[in-house]
Scaffold this motif. Structure first.
Motif, mmCIF file in Angstrom:
data_model
loop_
_atom_site.group_PDB
_atom_site.id
_atom_site.type_symbol
_atom_site.label_atom_id
_atom_site.label_comp_id
_atom_site.label_asym_id
_atom_site.label_seq_id
_atom_site.Cartn_x
_atom_site.Cartn_y
_atom_site.Cartn_z
ATOM 1 N N LEU A 133 0.841 -1.206 0.000
ATOM 2 C CA LEU A 133 0.000 0.000 0.000
ATOM 3 C C LEU A 133 0.871 1.248 0.000
ATOM 4 O O LEU A 133 0.611 2.209 -0.727
ATOM 5 N N GLU A 134 1.913 1.217 0.814
ATOM 6 C CA GLU A 134 2.780 2.397 0.921
ATOM 7 C C GLU A 134 3.547 2.639 -0.369
ATOM 8 O O GLU A 134 3.665 3.766 -0.844
ATOM 9 N N GLU A 135 4.053 1.560 -0.939
ATOM 10 C CA GLU A 135 4.837 1.690 -2.164
ATOM 11 C C GLU A 135 3.959 2.208 -3.301
ATOM 12 O O GLU A 135 4.325 3.123 -4.041
ATOM 13 N N LEU A 136 2.772 1.636 -3.403
ATOM 14 C CA LEU A 136 1.871 2.047 -4.479
ATOM 15 C C LEU A 136 1.405 3.496 -4.272
ATOM 16 O O LEU A 136 1.273 4.257 -5.235
ATOM 17 N N SER A 137 1.181 3.875 -3.007
ATOM 18 C CA SER A 137 0.769 5.260 -2.729
ATOM 19 C C SER A 137 1.791 6.250 -3.265
ATOM 20 O O SER A 137 1.442 7.277 -3.850
ATOM 21 N N THR A 138 3.063 5.943 -3.068
ATOM 22 C CA THR A 138 4.109 6.827 -3.560
ATOM 23 C C THR A 138 4.023 6.973 -5.071
ATOM 24 O O THR A 138 4.153 8.068 -5.616
ATOM 25 N N VAL A 139 3.782 5.873 -5.748
ATOM 26 C CA VAL A 139 3.700 5.915 -7.212
ATOM 27 C C VAL A 139 2.474 6.715 -7.666
ATOM 28 O O VAL A 139 2.547 7.505 -8.603
ATOM 29 N N VAL A 140 1.364 6.534 -6.961
ATOM 30 C CA VAL A 140 0.157 7.288 -7.316
ATOM 31 C C VAL A 140 0.431 8.793 -7.160
ATOM 32 O O VAL A 140 0.092 9.596 -8.023
ATOM 33 N N MET A 141 1.092 9.154 -6.066
ATOM 34 C CA MET A 141 1.342 10.581 -5.809
ATOM 35 C C MET A 141 2.355 11.165 -6.774
ATOM 36 O O MET A 141 2.187 12.254 -7.302
ATOM 37 N N ASP A 142 3.437 10.443 -7.002
ATOM 38 C CA ASP A 142 4.516 10.982 -7.839
ATOM 39 C C ASP A 142 4.212 10.880 -9.321
ATOM 40 O O ASP A 142 4.701 11.672 -10.118
ATOM 41 N N GLY A 143 3.419 9.881 -9.690
ATOM 42 C CA GLY A 143 3.266 9.612 -11.113
ATOM 43 C C GLY A 143 2.019 10.186 -11.752
ATOM 44 O O GLY A 143 1.820 10.028 -12.942
ATOM 45 N N SER A 144 1.156 10.856 -10.962
ATOM 46 C CA SER A 144 -0.111 11.318 -11.525
ATOM 47 C C SER A 144 -0.041 12.767 -11.958
ATOM 48 O O SER A 144 0.752 13.546 -11.443
ATOM 49 N N LEU A 145 -0.944 13.108 -12.851
ATOM 50 C CA LEU A 145 -0.876 14.415 -13.487
ATOM 51 C C LEU A 145 -1.419 15.548 -12.620
ATOM 52 O O LEU A 145 -0.817 16.608 -12.524
ATOM 53 N N CYS A 146 -2.573 15.347 -12.008
ATOM 54 C CA CYS A 146 -3.175 16.490 -11.307
ATOM 55 C C CYS A 146 -3.232 16.242 -9.810
ATOM 56 O O CYS A 146 -2.914 15.155 -9.327
ATOM 57 N N ALA A 147 -3.693 17.250 -9.088
ATOM 58 C CA ALA A 147 -3.698 17.179 -7.632
ATOM 59 C C ALA A 147 -4.632 16.102 -7.103
ATOM 60 O O ALA A 147 -4.470 15.662 -5.973
ATOM 61 N N LEU A 148 -5.604 15.668 -7.897
ATOM 62 C CA LEU A 148 -6.455 14.586 -7.393
ATOM 63 C C LEU A 148 -5.607 13.350 -7.132
ATOM 64 O O LEU A 148 -5.577 12.822 -6.032
ATOM 65 N N GLY A 149 -4.885 12.907 -8.149
ATOM 66 C CA GLY A 149 -4.026 11.750 -7.980
ATOM 67 C C GLY A 149 -2.881 12.018 -7.005
ATOM 68 O O GLY A 149 -2.528 11.176 -6.187
ATOM 69 N N GLN A 150 -2.348 13.235 -7.095
ATOM 70 C CA GLN A 150 -1.177 13.560 -6.265
ATOM 71 C C GLN A 150 -1.487 13.594 -4.769
ATOM 72 O O GLN A 150 -0.585 13.499 -3.949
ATOM 73 N N THR A 151 -2.747 13.763 -4.411
ATOM 74 C CA THR A 151 -3.085 13.785 -2.991
ATOM 75 C C THR A 151 -3.972 12.619 -2.574
ATOM 76 O O THR A 151 -4.243 12.443 -1.394
ATOM 77 N N ALA A 152 -4.431 11.849 -3.537
ATOM 78 C CA ALA A 152 -5.421 10.805 -3.244
ATOM 79 C C ALA A 152 -5.014 9.817 -2.146
ATOM 80 O O ALA A 152 -5.863 9.399 -1.362
ATOM 81 N N PRO A 153 -3.740 9.421 -2.047
ATOM 82 C CA PRO A 153 -3.414 8.457 -0.992
ATOM 83 C C PRO A 153 -3.443 9.031 0.436
ATOM 84 O O PRO A 153 -3.305 8.266 1.388
ATOM 85 N N ASN A 154 -3.632 10.346 0.592
ATOM 86 C CA ASN A 154 -3.634 10.940 1.940
ATOM 87 C C ASN A 154 -4.484 10.221 2.982
ATOM 88 O O ASN A 154 -4.006 9.971 4.090
ATOM 89 N N PRO A 155 -5.732 9.913 2.691
ATOM 90 C CA PRO A 155 -6.534 9.256 3.725
ATOM 91 C C PRO A 155 -5.920 7.918 4.144
ATOM 92 O O PRO A 155 -5.973 7.545 5.322
ATOM 93 N N LEU A 156 -5.328 7.240 3.198
ATOM 94 C CA LEU A 156 -4.684 5.969 3.507
ATOM 95 C C LEU A 156 -3.403 6.195 4.303
ATOM 96 O O LEU A 156 -3.182 5.602 5.365
ATOM 97 N N LEU A 157 -2.550 7.084 3.813
ATOM 98 C CA LEU A 157 -1.258 7.287 4.474
ATOM 99 C C LEU A 157 -1.422 7.867 5.876
ATOM 100 O O LEU A 157 -0.692 7.505 6.793
ATOM 101 N N SER A 158 -2.381 8.775 6.043
ATOM 102 C CA SER A 158 -2.548 9.364 7.379
ATOM 103 C C SER A 158 -3.091 8.332 8.360
ATOM 104 O O SER A 158 -2.690 8.315 9.519
ATOM 105 N N THR A 159 -3.975 7.454 7.910
ATOM 106 C CA THR A 159 -4.456 6.427 8.847
ATOM 107 C C THR A 159 -3.356 5.395 9.122
ATOM 108 O O THR A 159 -3.250 4.872 10.221
#
Ligand SMILES: Cc1cc2nc3c(=O)[nH]c(=O)nc-3n(C[C@H](O)[C@H](O)[C@H](O)COP(=O)(O)O)c2cc1C
Ligand code: SF4
Ligand code: SF4
Ligand code: SF4
Ligand code: SF4
Ligand code: FES
Ligand code: FES
Lengths: 630, 244
Positions: free
Chosen positions: A521-547
């Motif tokens: 989950l953590e590894e994939l979250s990094t890829v979602v944040m770093d590899g996505s085009l807009c702020a939706l993807g770039q911040t989407a893992p927040n609820p997961l990472l913060s929990t």
């Protein structure tokens, strides 16, 4: 009177005339007619009050004023009696006669309609009620004083005075500098300094001088209603902010205004439309505004309702008639945005702050909030912020507080603490891609930077309070799923990344989590944040990472011990009958959809695990605490 | 077309200086200079879209260095581009794992993955699927063919490339440009009994037989469309390209 106002002097004269005509001692009954109070019967109540006044022959002396949201929607419909400022809550149409007969006289109060706190203490005035007492209403301050459908009401409280001052006394560059010095940061999510954006947009080349001035009123966060409350309650404050912005950013060029508003906000659309029409009639929009030589008008553009359409480039694509998909912003929208022209986009609440700053000055404004913005607009968070406080608190509603107010103050002093005597567990801030903060951070001072540092964000101001009955893995599951569905679906990292994050969390919640899932989950979250085009993807893992950061043990329990401590995840809970408490009333056996419970009257019942689908009905119906979930 | 001097900008790739055209696609420039960057959703003939996220590079612009896709990154004065950095490679590998899960049937994805040492995916596979939602077919159909006959429907998890309402669209001329450009060969074209069928777009079009060799060579509908477009008699396309 609909003669256009042609100069700043005429505007002051008009205001003075309106103020002189208004008797401050006049009795006014203001009824909240915001979306929340309408849903609980405000329109019927208004009719009943009018009827009761007419019957008593008081309809000429006493004015009824329908207003926008007052924030305390939970206790609606709300009625405020002016000039005493007595606040009545949960008022029904049936109460109208009593209010007219026994509430209008000197010092008369109807006790049973006053707000009572959990201890049974009553409060008479709005300003005394704890929910309001700890707030600082600047943007919402006029919501109870004006009928949003009457421009005269706004003019009478000094409306458009900031605009007049700007047009008469300031240079556009000076206005940009003022907003920058005030440290106003965008209220729509990113917290970008508005003054810096304005200056950059002003400086961007435009061959024909066209610059677009847009208000983002998409408000796509589920449960958020800060922006709609402003537009419904005080639409002219937003319009005034935009006209000032148009002058600062584009004068002497050609500013063109848009409000991009979601179609699901019929009341806000209507109020805004009325306000724009009235501003136009008065010459505050249109040609040569207040003799400044500036032409500016605002169009309403109704959005399709997708969450991602609130993102700046998607919003602009949508206004142009294309699918609302974000595009790469390597050339910024302030330089080439809508129709490739320099474009300045700000959120509703950001715009509404502008007249306030002009009216009261930078010094006053920078006194409110955190940090130091004197030489760096990023140096702090200034002014107030409106939050939509929802979830497991006693007082839900719209809350406006100075930046830097602690979570504890918001949740306990204003929100009245956790309802049902349960224990606080977490507060989710920042909308779907915000984060969840634990009890140990309750004293965190809410501002842009502290929230981000803690792994959450300001977002547009959503605040959901959760108690011990909430499973944090389930919370992450909910938000990631929402974002996966609302992603525009362009980027593999966002679309497929969120799909897979969602699948892994689903699996954990179903009791099928494996060792290594958390790391994946953590590894994939990094890829979602770093590899996505807009702020939706770039911040989407927040609820997961913060929990994961604050409630990691819950994930571990789900995976290793196959346990959900909040007894939420269906794959991880069992229901059973506590023999000592069961008196054989048979209700559970009757209600169980799967016939998993059997037993004879007055004898202890038996629950067959193999048949149970964990619907929880037996727990709900048992009156003797004989059903246990763990 | 000669490039005017003011459109030229200098920038760096892996520490070496290059001249590029202002705001051209960085991926296009990289390839022109012989650098290898993987991609599945890019074609130099149509506008970049940025869907597959494989063409990742790191770009330093001023003080900021960030990971970005190169296909939709504009070449700008003074940028510094870094290719296979650790961050690029690790992100790209996981992108490939995501693609392998989305389109386990796609040979091109499997081959590309293997090139990067990715042979399996830890993620749940969408068995039987090969479409990676790259949008190339629709861009070619709109920008090159001019038919604009297909497009994405839905968003997020439900996003799919379809003909409008997933029904037959008269705008499709059956040219099969989409079929040719699809990186994962997932559109499918059948020519049987003088009928060209593109099942995915629900389009069946009778083909014209060549006057000379008598073999069917293209949908009559398409040939008439072309004839109208370039303003020639319909009989202009009576013979196939081989016999012409
Ligand atoms: C997925 C997504 C949704 C957004 N939705 C909104 C929205 O509903 N309202 C809003 O004002 N900003 C929204 N934003 C932020 C805007 O992109 C933009 O930053 C903002 O409107 C700028 O105004 P501000 O600087 O005054 O905040 C969203 C951003 C993203 C990435
Ligand atoms: S990050 Fe997500 S929402 Fe943003 S452009 Fe990419 S797919 Fe669309
Ligand atoms: S949880 Fe639902 S299915 Fe299970 S025993 Fe109770 S009522 Fe029946
Ligand atoms: S075959 Fe049809 S859908 Fe495909 S490119 Fe040609 S016109 Fe477009
Ligand atoms: S059909 Fe082919 S070209 Fe079209 S979106 Fe799918 S993978 Fe891309
Ligand atoms: S709608 Fe009446 S208080 Fe919010
Ligand atoms: S080639 Fe750049 S994202 Fe696909």
């Amino acid at each position: 009177m609909t003669t256009p106002i042609k100069t700043a002097v005429e505007l002051s004269a008009c205001r003075e005339k309106l103020q002189a005509e208004r008797d401050p001692q006049r009795k006014v009954i203001s009824i909240c007619a915001g979306t929340g109070c309408r849903a609980s019967g405000a329109i019927k109540l208004g009719d009943a009050l009018r009827g009761a006044l007419t019957e008593k022959g008081l309809d000429q002396q006493v004015q009824i004023r329908p207003t926008g949201c007052q924030g305390f929607c939970e206790c609606g419909p709300l009625v405020v009696m002016h000039p005493d400022q007595t606040l009545y809550q949960k008022v029904k149409a049936e109460d109208a006669t009593e209010i007219v007969e026994q509430g209008l006289g000197e010092g008369q109060v109807i006790d049973r309609l006053l707000y009572q706190d959990a201890e049974g203490k009553s409060y008479r005035k709005e300003s005394e009620v704890p929910f309001y007492r700890h707030q600082k209403h600047l943007l919402l301050a006029n919501n109870s004083k004006i009928d949003p459908t009457l421009i005269d009401d706004y003019l009478a409280v000094g409306g458009y005075g900031a605009l007049a001052q700007v047009l008469a006394e300031m240079q556009p560059e000076q206005v940009c500098a003022t907003i920058k010095a005030a440290g106003l940061r965008g209220r729509g999510g990113g917290g970008f300094p508005a003054g810096v954006k304005w200056e950059t947009c002003r400086a961007a080349p435009s061959a024909d001088g066209v610059r677009y001035i847009i208000c983002n009123a998409d408000e796509g966060d589920p449960g958020a209603f800060m922006d709609s409350a402003l537009m419904e309650g005080n639409p002219h404050s937003v319009i005034e902010g935009m006209i000032i912005g148009a002058f600062a950013i584009a004068h002497p060029g050609q500013p063109i205004g848009y409000v991009y508003i979601r179609n699901e906000y019929p009341l806000a659309v209507e109020r805004l439309r009325i306000a724009i029409d009235q501003a136009r009639e008065r010459g505050l929009l249109g040609k040569n505004i207040l003799g400044s030589g500036m032409d500016f008008d605002i169009q309403i553009n109704k959005g399709g309702g997708a969450f991602v359409c609130g993102e700046s480039t998607a919003l602009m694509a949508s206004i142009e008639g294309f699918v609302g998909e974000p595009r790469a912003k390597h050339i910024h929208t302030v330089e080439a945005g809508l129709y490739d022209k320099p474009t300045n986009l700000n959120n509703v609440e950001t715009w509404a702050n502008v007249p306030l700053i002009i009216n009261r000055g930078v010094e006053w404004y920078t006194d409110i909030g955190t940090g130091d913005v004197s030489d760096n607009p990023w140096g702090g968070s200034k002014g107030t912020k409106i939050f939509a406080l929802v979830g497991k608190v006693n007082n839900t509603g719209l809350v406006e507080v100075p930046m830097g107010t602690s979570l504890r103050q918001i949740i306990y002093d204003i929100g009245g603490g956790i309802n049902g005597g349960k224990k606080f567990k977490a507060v989710q801030t920042g909308g779907p891609s915000g984060g969840c903060l634990p009890e140990s951070l309750l004293d965190l001072k809410v501002d842009f930077d502290q929230l981000t540092e803690a792994g959450s964000m300001m977002g547009s101001g959503g605040m959901i309070v959760m108690d011990e009955s909430t499973c944090m893995v389930d919370v992450a599951r909910y938000f990631i799923k929402f974002l996966a569905e609302e992603s525009c679906g362009k980027c593999v990292t966002c679309r497929e990344g969120l799909r897979q994050l969602s699948a892994i969390i689903d699996r954990i919640c179903a009791g099928k989590g494996q060792e290594g899932d958390i790391e994946l989950l953590e590894e994939l979250s990094t890829v979602v944040m770093d590899g996505s085009l807009c702020a939706l993807g770039q911040t989407a893992p927040n609820p997961l990472l913060s929990t994961l950061r604050y409630f990691r043990e819950e994930y571990e329990e789900h995976i290793r011990d196959k346990k959900c401590r909040a007894a939420v995840c269906q794959g991880l809970i069992t229901y059973s009958i506590v023999a000592e408490n069961c008196n054989g009333c048979m209700i559970c056996a009757k209600k169980c959809p799967e016939k998993a419970i059997t037993g004879i009257k007055k004898e202890v019942h038996v629950l067959e695990q193999a048949k149970c689908i964990r619907c929880g009905i037996c727990l709900d119906v048992c009156k003797f605490d004989a059903v246990l979930v763990e | 077309m000669a490039v005017q001097d003011e459109q030229k900008v200098s920038f760096q790739i892996e520490g070496r200086s290059y001249q590029g055209i202002r705001e051209e696609s960085l991926l296009g420039a990289l390839r022109r200079y012989g650098y290898e960057v993987p991609s599945l959703c890019y074609h130099e003939a149509v506008s970049p879209y940025g869907a597959c996220r494989l063409c990742l590079v790191e770009v330093q612009k001023g003080k900021r260095r960030k990971l970005t896709t190169s296909c939709n990154y504009p070449v700008l004065e003074g940028i510094e581009v870094f290719l296979d950095t650790e961050k690029v490679v690790s992100t790209r590998k996981m992108v490939l794992q995501l693609l392998l899960a989305q389109a386990p049937e796609a040979r091109s994805v499997r081959e590309l993955a293997e090139e990067y040492g990715v042979t399996d995916t830890p993620f749940k596979k969408d068995e039987g699927n090969a479409c990676i939602s790259c949008g190339l077919c629709a861009r070619v159909c709109k920008e090159i063919v001019g038919a604009d006959a297909i497009g994405f429907a839905g968003r997020g998890l439900g996003k799919r490339m379809v003909s409008p309402y997933d029904e037959t669209n008269q705008a499709c001329i059956g040219c099969a440009a989409c079929v040719v450009v699809c990186p994962t060969d997932c559109i499918g074209l059948k020519e049987e009994n003088g009928i060209r069928s593109i099942e995915r777009w629900h389009r069946d079009l009778p083909m014209k037989n060549c006057k000379v060799c008598e073999r069917p060579f293209a949908p009559t509908f398409q040939l008439n469309h072309f004839a109208d477009q370039i303003g020639v008699e319909k009989s202009h396309f009576d013979t196939c390209p081989n016999c012409r």
